[in-house]
Write an enzyme that holds these catalytic residues in place. Structure first.
Site, PDB file in Angstrom:
ATOM      1  N   HIS A 262       0.840  -1.195   0.000  1.00 23.38           N
ATOM      2  CA  HIS A 262       0.000   0.000   0.000  1.00 23.38           C
ATOM      3  C   HIS A 262       0.880   1.251   0.000  1.00 23.38           C
ATOM      4  O   HIS A 262       1.590   1.521   0.960  1.00 23.38           O
ATOM      5  CB  HIS A 262      -0.891  -0.022   1.235  1.00 23.38           C
ATOM      6  N   ASP A 264       0.572   5.203  -0.391  1.00 26.87           N
ATOM      7  CA  ASP A 264      -0.247   6.400  -0.518  1.00 26.87           C
ATOM      8  C   ASP A 264       0.345   7.303  -1.589  1.00 26.87           C
ATOM      9  O   ASP A 264       1.544   7.632  -1.548  1.00 26.87           O
ATOM     10  CB  ASP A 264      -0.320   7.139   0.819  1.00 26.87           C
ATOM     11  N   ASP A 374      -8.055   1.445   2.132  1.00 30.83           N
ATOM     12  CA  ASP A 374      -7.704   2.478   3.110  1.00 30.83           C
ATOM     13  C   ASP A 374      -8.502   3.769   2.984  1.00 30.83           C
ATOM     14  O   ASP A 374      -8.114   4.770   3.558  1.00 30.83           O
ATOM     15  CB  ASP A 374      -6.199   2.788   2.984  1.00 30.83           C
ATOM     16  N   HIS A 579      -6.942   9.350  -1.411  1.00 32.11           N
ATOM     17  CA  HIS A 579      -7.615   9.374  -0.107  1.00 32.11           C
ATOM     18  C   HIS A 579      -6.820  10.010   1.034  1.00 32.11           C
ATOM     19  O   HIS A 579      -7.261   9.931   2.193  1.00 32.11           O
ATOM     20  CB  HIS A 579      -8.059   7.959   0.282  1.00 32.11           C
TER      21      HIS A 579
END
Length: 1013
Positions: A262, A264, A374, A579
């Protein structure tokens, strides 16, 4: 038998940590290291390779915040290491216990090819296995000295979140750069002990298996030669082999592991650093794929693939090869893992379109699921949008973070507002960064809600956010846990395989209807208001540019539809819907750049729209209406004078002298246009709003009450608003001035100015226009508060059992009572352009042009009437991770619409967000499309992406009921097709009388592809 657990466990822990782990590398020789500090922003490999390097010693501080230091490392494998497994081991001076958000580096060969990254929990780089001895090593290592923004567990305000404020003091001290021999027996022994010890302590004390492992570990310690760990490792492993060989129970839970990293797309680092994080992590992943044939890695976010393709062609080529081998699984089918609540409906459609197309184009793979582990809650239109993009499943994990209520399912059917269902899974391991620890495996089994019906769950494994992704240690854990007594079974497989198996065994899974509301991170609807406003403006400007570019392409000879520019601008906006950008939870650097990027997008879209309108030719001043609803309203001309116009939906009309039915009066502190009468009190609030059409008072208290609350959440300042914010507040009731500023037949306005707090100032112009019941509050704030939230409240005299808030392609209803803990937890909720409250026969809407967070409460008055209060969240002032979040100037408008139906709210929401455009243009006699039939709302008009010239129209049912009608075109129609979101045909459209028959169920989305005659 005596209980000797404590003695044995302590013995195992000491020998393991103090003797076995240090022996994993049997021999080392140091690299010769030189360093060069790159000035400013990162540079290319070619520039770094040509730079002048200076000698560098270990234990030397290096790396200013956000800097890049290049290290040249040279060495030679000793001849006596021939036949051994040799690696480079590099410790940049890693800090803390989080593997991302700190120093990390990418190792290049001398010819510029990226080899592998080094990260806190992934410090090795393979050299040779087996080595021949004498190999020459020459690395250039690009090391990023990113500050640890998570230091002190988010408890301290830090200036490190922007290169402009972070300073230049070195952050890290280089610890190690060695050529080393990996002792594979010791390394495997270390993993054997880890897996067994962690399994043991999470088994119940009465379980025989726990004690079997305990005593096997004790016997293994007897076999350890403390003076020769390497020489005795194989014998120790033989002692442990029998307990590692015992198979799992036949009924053991099955965990489908899939590699994951993951990343970001921006968060505690800027976008430029994410581009480098992807190259580092993807280098690691492709390197691991070479070591483990059974490894499978799932990766979403087409944007990140594009960055690697454009900036790291060698890494891109390795990804393509891994995809061909079946070890790399593109998933998610979205441009980025966007926020789940704030992007508009058309934006989420484009997220899916651009993401799916990228994977189809570059890998020949159509992804089958939405991968959003997420995001901070998920809107109730997702199931329909996902299915319309060709998806079969949906995955998230975030709802496990709920503050109050435990979500009742892990595998279920999620039903959207239109009735569409999609098969959905929440991994019960409750993390998207699993490492197959004993604690995680125990939690996954205990937590799994579907026992007795389902038998399997998913576990994404690997270190995220720059931690380097999956590691060989995690893969080794998975192999040991594949079939081990006392543990769930672990199988590494593609997410599609997991979902197929889970659905096959649990076709009748339970159903969850409506939004997936996260009972946490509710402040993400409000934080960083300028970022949110930039997104809202961009979405609407894109709609406007596409509509008028389509109009010009159909009617203006020689006009070229700007495919490439619109595609690029959409992708820019989609990226910033990530996000941690759009929700306002990133560092200052991210939001500073986002605001600048939105300004550039707005400027370019303004040019595109002006060019399209001008291409229609001159011919006098015309007014252009991008809204899907007919409008009769007051518009400002080029000289600022008000004029009254009537313009059809998605069309244009000449600017005429047509007058309203009744003029506006503005006297004292009263505005009246014959539809509504607004009285402003001395304190600047609304003392009365009289709906003259209905003959009733709208308010049940002071309207537009500005309330300043103390806002210090328990944790996660930019993310959270906790319920206790309501307990301490100040009402802003002492204005500096209240005065009429406009009194014309078409417009009446009263301006209220206030100063408050720590030098903040707010100016509001309360405006009523002819022929409209809408009351606008044009607001300017110069905001200098800290740890506060400003809300604007409207207590209305209606008994509303629920509120309705616009979401993507429809609206959701939420109870206004708090009978259950689920309802009480929704004390702050999100909505898009409007919120509506009503009792039978009468409703009121609160409309906005850029805010999302709000709350709706109700009380019963002494006279027995009910007051339902809608309070918009206007601006916050969190200080972590951005100490200056939201400081400075803000401009936005919100409105009160008395006597409003849902359809009125929808129409006025579009009107406020899509102001009429006045231009010197001939326009066109007919809109590109128009709709006969109530409740059918056109959301997008564009040319087909394949550049065929077909016109694509996306529309939806917006009231929550059935709708039917005919879509008519302003161009010769040569047939049409119903398509999916990717504009691929599903069935022929029904052409009737020169138009297309449209029949929609509640909130149904329909995409039509129309051929031109």
């Amino acid at each position: 038998m005596h209980d000797e657990r404590r003695r044995i466990e302590e013995r195992v822990e000491r020998v393991h940590n103090q003797r076995i782990k240090p022996a994993i590398y049997a021999a080392t020789v140091p690299f010769e290291v030189e360093a060069w500090q790159a000035p400013g922003e990162p540079v290319s490999f070619e520039e770094a390779a040509a730079a002048r390097y200076a000698p560098f010693a270990m234990d030397t501080p290096w790396g200013p915040p956000w800097g890049t230091t290049w290290f040249r490392m040279r060495g030679q494998v000793p001849a006596e290491w021939a036949g051994r497994r040799v690696e480079a081991v590099i410790d940049l001076g890693f800090v803390g216990d989080w593997p991302g958000n700190q120093a990390e580096a990418l190792v290049h060969l001398s010819d510029g090819r990226p080899l592998k990254a080094v990260n806190p929990l992934n410090q090795y780089v393979p050299i040779a296995n087996p080595a021949t001895g004498g190999e020459q090593i020459d690395y250039l290592v690009e090391a990023a000295s990113n500050p640890d923004i998570l230091a002190d567990n988010f408890s301290k305000i830090t200036p490190m979140g922007d290169v402009l404020t972070a300073g230049d003091k070195p952050l890290y001290t280089f610890q190690r750069a060695d050529i080393a021999v990996l002792d594979e027996n010791v390394w495997h022994l270390d993993l054997d002990i880890q897996v067994l010890s962690e399994l043991m302590v999470h088994l119940a004390e009465h379980e025989p298996r726990r004690h079997e492992i305990l005593h096997a570990l004790d016997r293994a310690m007897d076999a350890v030669d403390l003076d020769d760990i390497s020489g005795s490792a194989a014998a120790v492993r033989e002692v442990l082999a029998p307990v590692l060989a015992k198979p799992a129970n036949a009924s053991a839970h099955v965990i489908s592991g899939v590699g994951h990293a993951h990343i970001d797309s921006a968060w505690l680092w800027p976008i430029r650093e994410t581009k480098r994080k992807t190259s580092r992590t993807f280098s690691n992943v492709t390197s691991l794929a070479d070591e483990y044939d059974d490894f499978i890695f799932a990766c979403s976010q087409a944007q990140q693939y594009e960055w690697v393709r454009d900036n790291y062609p060698h890494v891109w080529a390795r990804i393509q090869e891994s995809v061909k081998k079946g070890q790399w699984a593109p998933v998610g089918g979205m441009w980025v893992e966007s926020d789940g609540n704030l992007p508009g409906g058309e934006a989420i459609a484009r997220q899916l379109v651009h993401g799916k197309r990228f994977f189809i184009e570059h890998f020949g793979i159509e992804t089958k699921g939405v991968w959003l582990p997420d995001s901070f809650g998920y809107n109730a239109a997702y199931p329909q949008l996902a299915k319309l993009a060709g998806n079969e499943w949906f995955l998230t994990q975030k709802i496990s973070w709920n503050q109050t209520n435990k979500f009742p399912h892990h595998t279920f059917w999620w039903e959207g507002i239109d009735g569409t269902r999609i098969f959905t899974h929440f991994p019960p391991v409750d993390t998207y960064n699993a490492r197959f620890s004993g604690e995680e495996m125990d939690r996954a089994v205990r937590n799994y809600q579907e026992k007795g019906a389902g038998t399997r769950s998913l576990a994404p494994f690997g270190w995220g956010d720059g931690g380097g992704g999956p590691t060989r240690e995690i893969m080794e854990r998975a192999r040991r846990l594949a079939d081990l007594e006392g543990s769930p079974k672990v199988v590494v497989e593609h997410p599609d395989e997991f979902f197929a198996k889970a659905r096959a065994e649990y076709e009748d899974a339970p159903v969850w209807e409506g939004e997936l509301y996260l009972e946490l991170h509710r402040a993400t609807y409000t934080s960083q208001a300028r970022t949110k406003q930039g997104n809202r403006r961009s979405e609407h400007k894109l709609r406007e540019a596409e509509l008028w570019a389509t109009t010009a392409a159909l009617h203006a000879p020689g006009y070229a539809y700007p495919y490439e520019k619109l595609d690029r601008l959409w992708k820019t906006v989609l990226l910033h819907q990530f996000h941690d950008i759009l929700p306002g939870s990133s560092i200052a650097w991210v939001h500073r750049e986002a605001e600048a990027e939105y300004a550039r997008v707005a400027e370019e879209l303004e040019v595109l729209t002006a060019e399209a309108v001008a291409a229609l030719g001159g011919g006098g001043t015309r007014v252009f209406n991008t809204s899907p609803y007919d409008r009769a309203e007051v518009v400002r001309t080029a000289d600022g004078a008000p004029a009254y116009v009537e313009v059809p939906a998605s069309g244009s009309a000449p600017l005429t002298d047509a007058g309203p039915a009744q003029p506006v009066t503005a006297e004292g502190r009263v505005l009246d246009n014959g539809l509504v009468r607004v009285e402003v009190a001395e304190d600047g609030t609304l003392s009365s709003v009289r709906d003259l059409r209905a003959g009733r008072e709208v308010l049940a208290g002071a309207g537009n009450l500005l309330r300043l609350h103390t806002d210090l959440p328990n944790y996660w300042d930019a993310w959270d608003i906790d319920k206790h914010y309501r307990n301490r507040f100040t009402d802003l009731l002492e204005p500096e001035s209240v005065a009429v500023v406009e009194a014309e037949p078409l417009v009446g306005a009263i301006r209220v100015t206030r100063s408050f707090g720590k030098g903040s100032k707010i100016t509001q112009t309360i405006t009523v226009r002819a022929d409209s019941p809408r009351i606008d509050f044009e607001t300017e704030i110069d905001w200098h508060e800290a740890e506060k939230i400003l809300k604007a409240g409207f207590p209305v005299d209606v008994r509303a059992p629920h509120s309705s808030a616009e979401i993507q392609f429809g609206h959701v209803q939420r109870p206004t009572h708090t009978n259950t803990s689920w309802e009480a937890a929704r004390f702050e909720v999100s909505g898009h352009r409007w919120v509506h409250v009503a009792e039978p026969g009468y409703g009121v809407a609160v409309i906005n042009d850029s805010t999302y967070g709000h709350d709706v409460t109700r009380t019963v008055r002494e006279d027995g009437g009910t007051t339902t209060t809608v309070a918009l969240s206007l601006v916050r002032a969190p200080r972590i991770p951005d100490p200056e979040a939201d400081q400075g100037k803000h401009r936005f408008t919100y409105s009160l619409l008395p006597g409003a139906s849902i359809e009125d709210a929808v129409a006025e929401g579009y009107a406020l967000n899509l102001p009429l455009r006045v231009a010197d243009s001939a326009g066109v006699p007919e809109p590109v499309v128009s709709v006969d039939g109530e409740g059918i709302t056109v959301e997008a008009v564009k040319l087909a992406d394949d550049e065929s010239g077909d016109v694509v129209v996306r529309l939806y049912e917006s009231r929550g009921g059935r709708a039917q009608g005919v879509l008519r075109t302003g161009f010769p129609l040569a047939g049409g097709q119903v398509t999916d979101l990717l504009e691929r045909p599903l069935e022929d459209a029904e052409v009737v009388d020169g138009g297309v028959r449209v029949q929609l169920r509640p909130f149904q989305i329909l995409t039509l592809r129309l051929g031109r005659g």
